[in-house]
Design a protein around this motif. Sequence first.
Motif, mmCIF file in Angstrom:
data_model
loop_
_atom_site.group_PDB
_atom_site.id
_atom_site.type_symbol
_atom_site.label_atom_id
_atom_site.label_comp_id
_atom_site.label_asym_id
_atom_site.label_seq_id
_atom_site.Cartn_x
_atom_site.Cartn_y
_atom_site.Cartn_z
ATOM 1 N N PRO A 154 0.812 -1.205 0.000
ATOM 2 C CA PRO A 154 0.000 0.000 0.000
ATOM 3 C C PRO A 154 0.845 1.255 0.000
ATOM 4 O O PRO A 154 1.930 1.292 0.560
ATOM 5 N N ARG A 155 0.304 2.295 -0.647
ATOM 6 C CA ARG A 155 1.062 3.536 -0.791
ATOM 7 C C ARG A 155 1.287 4.244 0.545
ATOM 8 O O ARG A 155 2.299 4.872 0.763
ATOM 9 N N GLY A 156 0.318 4.217 1.450
ATOM 10 C CA GLY A 156 0.495 4.915 2.712
ATOM 11 C C GLY A 156 0.088 6.377 2.614
ATOM 12 O O GLY A 156 -0.209 6.900 1.537
ATOM 13 N N ASP A 157 0.077 7.017 3.737
ATOM 14 C CA ASP A 157 -0.359 8.398 3.844
ATOM 15 C C ASP A 157 0.833 9.328 3.643
ATOM 16 O O ASP A 157 1.875 9.161 4.273
ATOM 17 N N ALA A 158 0.669 10.325 2.766
ATOM 18 C CA ALA A 158 1.753 11.266 2.493
ATOM 19 C C ALA A 158 1.795 12.418 3.484
ATOM 20 O O ALA A 158 2.761 13.183 3.495
ATOM 21 N N ARG A 159 0.759 12.552 4.303
ATOM 22 C CA ARG A 159 0.728 13.704 5.222
ATOM 23 C C ARG A 159 1.878 13.725 6.225
ATOM 24 O O ARG A 159 2.443 14.792 6.483
ATOM 25 N N PRO A 160 2.268 12.594 6.807
ATOM 26 C CA PRO A 160 3.442 12.644 7.703
ATOM 27 C C PRO A 160 4.707 13.123 6.998
ATOM 28 O O PRO A 160 5.527 13.810 7.606
ATOM 29 N N LEU A 161 4.859 12.775 5.725
ATOM 30 C CA LEU A 161 6.016 13.247 4.975
ATOM 31 C C LEU A 161 5.953 14.757 4.770
ATOM 32 O O LEU A 161 6.979 15.451 4.829
ATOM 33 N N ALA A 162 4.750 15.274 4.531
ATOM 34 C CA ALA A 162 4.583 16.723 4.371
ATOM 35 C C ALA A 162 4.901 17.454 5.668
ATOM 36 O O ALA A 162 5.545 18.514 5.664
ATOM 37 N N VAL A 163 4.464 16.893 6.793
ATOM 38 C CA VAL A 163 4.766 17.507 8.098
ATOM 39 C C VAL A 163 6.273 17.513 8.340
ATOM 40 O O VAL A 163 6.846 18.514 8.798
ATOM 41 N N LEU A 164 6.920 16.392 8.047
ATOM 42 C CA LEU A 164 8.373 16.308 8.213
ATOM 43 C C LEU A 164 9.073 17.365 7.367
ATOM 44 O O LEU A 164 9.993 18.049 7.841
ATOM 45 N N ALA A 165 8.657 17.522 6.109
ATOM 46 C CA ALA A 165 9.283 18.506 5.223
ATOM 47 C C ALA A 165 9.076 19.927 5.755
ATOM 48 O O ALA A 165 9.991 20.763 5.682
ATOM 49 N N ALA A 166 7.894 20.205 6.292
ATOM 50 C CA ALA A 166 7.635 21.536 6.842
ATOM 51 C C ALA A 166 8.510 21.799 8.067
ATOM 52 O O ALA A 166 9.064 22.904 8.229
ATOM 53 N N VAL A 167 8.664 20.798 8.924
ATOM 54 C CA VAL A 167 9.531 20.947 10.103
ATOM 55 C C VAL A 167 10.979 21.168 9.666
ATOM 56 O O VAL A 167 11.701 21.997 10.246
ATOM 57 N N PHE A 168 11.409 20.449 8.656
ATOM 58 C CA PHE A 168 12.766 20.614 8.127
ATOM 59 C C PHE A 168 12.985 22.041 7.634
ATOM 60 O O PHE A 168 14.018 22.667 7.917
ATOM 61 N N THR A 169 12.025 22.572 6.909
ATOM 62 C CA THR A 169 12.134 23.947 6.408
ATOM 63 C C THR A 169 12.212 24.947 7.553
ATOM 64 O O THR A 169 13.072 25.840 7.561
ATOM 65 N N LEU A 170 11.322 24.809 8.523
ATOM 66 C CA LEU A 170 11.305 25.747 9.657
ATOM 67 C C LEU A 170 12.580 25.632 10.486
ATOM 68 O O LEU A 170 13.098 26.643 10.992
ATOM 69 N N ALA A 171 13.098 24.411 10.645
ATOM 70 C CA ALA A 171 14.334 24.234 11.407
ATOM 71 C C ALA A 171 15.500 24.933 10.730
ATOM 72 O O ALA A 171 16.357 25.537 11.398
ATOM 73 N N GLN A 172 15.561 24.888 9.406
ATOM 74 C CA GLN A 172 16.620 25.607 8.693
ATOM 75 C C GLN A 172 16.549 27.100 8.976
ATOM 76 O O GLN A 172 17.567 27.747 9.264
ATOM 77 N N LEU A 173 15.357 27.649 8.871
ATOM 78 C CA LEU A 173 15.199 29.094 9.050
ATOM 79 C C LEU A 173 15.487 29.512 10.490
ATOM 80 O O LEU A 173 15.981 30.615 10.731
ATOM 81 N N ALA A 174 15.190 28.626 11.438
ATOM 82 C CA ALA A 174 15.407 28.964 12.844
ATOM 83 C C ALA A 174 16.862 28.775 13.268
ATOM 84 O O ALA A 174 17.398 29.585 14.040
ATOM 85 N N LEU A 175 17.513 27.729 12.764
ATOM 86 C CA LEU A 175 18.843 27.385 13.250
ATOM 87 C C LEU A 175 19.965 27.968 12.405
ATOM 88 O O LEU A 175 21.021 28.323 12.928
ATOM 89 N N VAL A 176 19.774 28.036 11.082
ATOM 90 C CA VAL A 176 20.816 28.575 10.217
ATOM 91 C C VAL A 176 20.637 30.079 10.029
ATOM 92 O O VAL A 176 21.599 30.814 9.831
ATOM 93 N N ARG A 177 19.408 30.533 10.063
ATOM 94 C CA ARG A 177 19.036 31.952 10.004
ATOM 95 C C ARG A 177 19.181 32.524 8.595
ATOM 96 O O ARG A 177 20.227 32.374 7.957
ATOM 97 N N PRO A 178 18.133 33.197 8.123
ATOM 98 C CA PRO A 178 18.153 33.748 6.763
ATOM 99 C C PRO A 178 19.204 34.832 6.540
ATOM 100 O O PRO A 178 19.605 35.076 5.403
ATOM 101 N N GLY A 179 19.652 35.480 7.624
ATOM 102 C CA GLY A 179 20.602 36.569 7.449
ATOM 103 C C GLY A 179 22.037 36.147 7.232
ATOM 104 O O GLY A 179 22.915 37.002 7.046
ATOM 105 N N LEU A 180 22.316 34.846 7.244
ATOM 106 C CA LEU A 180 23.684 34.374 7.037
ATOM 107 C C LEU A 180 24.168 34.784 5.652
ATOM 108 O O LEU A 180 23.547 34.481 4.647
ATOM 109 N N GLY A 181 25.310 35.482 5.600
ATOM 110 C CA GLY A 181 25.829 35.962 4.330
ATOM 111 C C GLY A 181 26.222 34.835 3.392
ATOM 112 O O GLY A 181 26.399 33.685 3.799
ATOM 113 N N LEU A 182 26.344 35.174 2.122
ATOM 114 C CA LEU A 182 26.712 34.167 1.125
ATOM 115 C C LEU A 182 28.164 33.735 1.291
ATOM 116 O O LEU A 182 29.035 34.543 1.595
#
Length: 497
Positions: free
Chosen positions: A25-53
């Motif tokens: 069975p394919r399974g539910d994709a919603r847990p994967l979507a939640v994981l991806a959202a947490v990953f995105t938010l963790a990047q913005l919180a821990l690495v910070r958008p203001g980090l220079g190039l």
Amino acid sequence: MTDGTGALLTRTRRRVRRPGPGHPPRGDARPLAVLAAVFTLAQLALVRPGLGLGWDEIVYTSQVTSHHPAAFFSAPRSRGVSLLVAPVASWSDSTALLRVHLAVLSGLGLFLALRAWRGLFPTRVLVTAGAFFASLWVSLFYGPQAMPNYWVAVGALTAVGCFLRHRADPASGGPLWAVVAGAALMALMRPTDAVWTTVPLLALTLAGRHWRALLALTGGLLAGAVPWVIEAYTAFGGLGERFEEASRIQGGLGWHIAVDDQLRSLGGRALCRPCTGSMPHPVITLWWFALPLLAVLALAVAVRARRTLRTLLPLACATTAALPYLFLIAYAAPRFLQPAYALLAIPVADALWHLVTAPRGKWRPAVRALAVLALAGHLAAQLTVLVYTVDRTADSRRDWARTAAALHRLGVRPPCLVTGFEAIPIGYYTGCSSGAIAGNNESTTAGEILRTADRVPVAALTGPDGAPPGYARPWPVHRIGELEARIAPAPGPGARG
């Protein structure tokens, strides 16, 4: 039961198709979507958008900006990252906006890559695999950065997962298009990495004469590599010449045992070249040694469950993806192994679930408690390295910004040229072009620099214990921190403008 009710139940049974042994069975994709959202938010919180190039980010981003001159683009690089950042970098110079753009894309990429494996492993295994890969400091750190390796990892996961789905159901054409997309993404980002990663897939298709899958793989690889090949002939004199130059820049490809270099880089070193110094604390590298053990366990579990291929294939692709960076180059960077980590994550997660569910009786609570402790230790180690790496990286990029501000005060303003020590990043932060007369980024000559100095401000930078270039020795010297900046004297009136 009436005849109408019986007919309704019959139609319902026909619509509800139970998966066969080859089609879980394919399974539910919603847990994967939640994981991806947490990953995105963790990047913005821990690495910070203001980090220079960073240095490499500047090279890729400057190719598509209108507010900075393009930096020298060396032979090993590919244009994929420049295309990735173009939707933002082509019109905005906001680093924070670019970071948010990349963090959102990396979260979406992780979701789609894991979704490609639905039906091959239970959802809990895919969520665990995604959580493991996303929790690595190297994933969190490089997810919002303009660098290629994370995207090779996403492409590899997608291509291998959809390849296996096609094998399970050859009549379905959908997975083959995803194989094309995954292979093309890898080749667009790093063509040589794409080839190494897909060697087991290509070998399997040739051995089994799976011509449709072979066409999908090779078509995707060729489609992604086309810009790199065209540029080889237009800018480097041919494909062989570009490979030769790329090998020279990377220190000469050949037999080099870089396993210890990769271990040293796990402590938070973005680039380990030369790779000297002590090894990180064993707690930081413990997970690295656990990976091959868990991979062997995963393979044993798969053989016993008669689903060997779906475990063996990602393990084989992870191995070939890692080989050049462990044994063929003489330096290391932790991001180089991201594709291998992503592919290992699936079978490793399967092995972990086997470990916590297989024991019976009194052993099960003890094993689960041990697993929780190991998870907590892993997260603590990864976050510790991440915080250290972000802080150290932010300091170095603030140094570039301070040097740029000092050059502005000395009259070096766009249009201008910066040469010498760390010319590419400092030139970018100053808003200038950058140039070098020697080394891996050689892009100009001393004569061209002197002619440029007749038109625009030129600064030649010398690092600690470095010697100034001959063409700049007569120029006035200014001290900027640990650097020396030699500024070309302004020409006569009317010469600049």
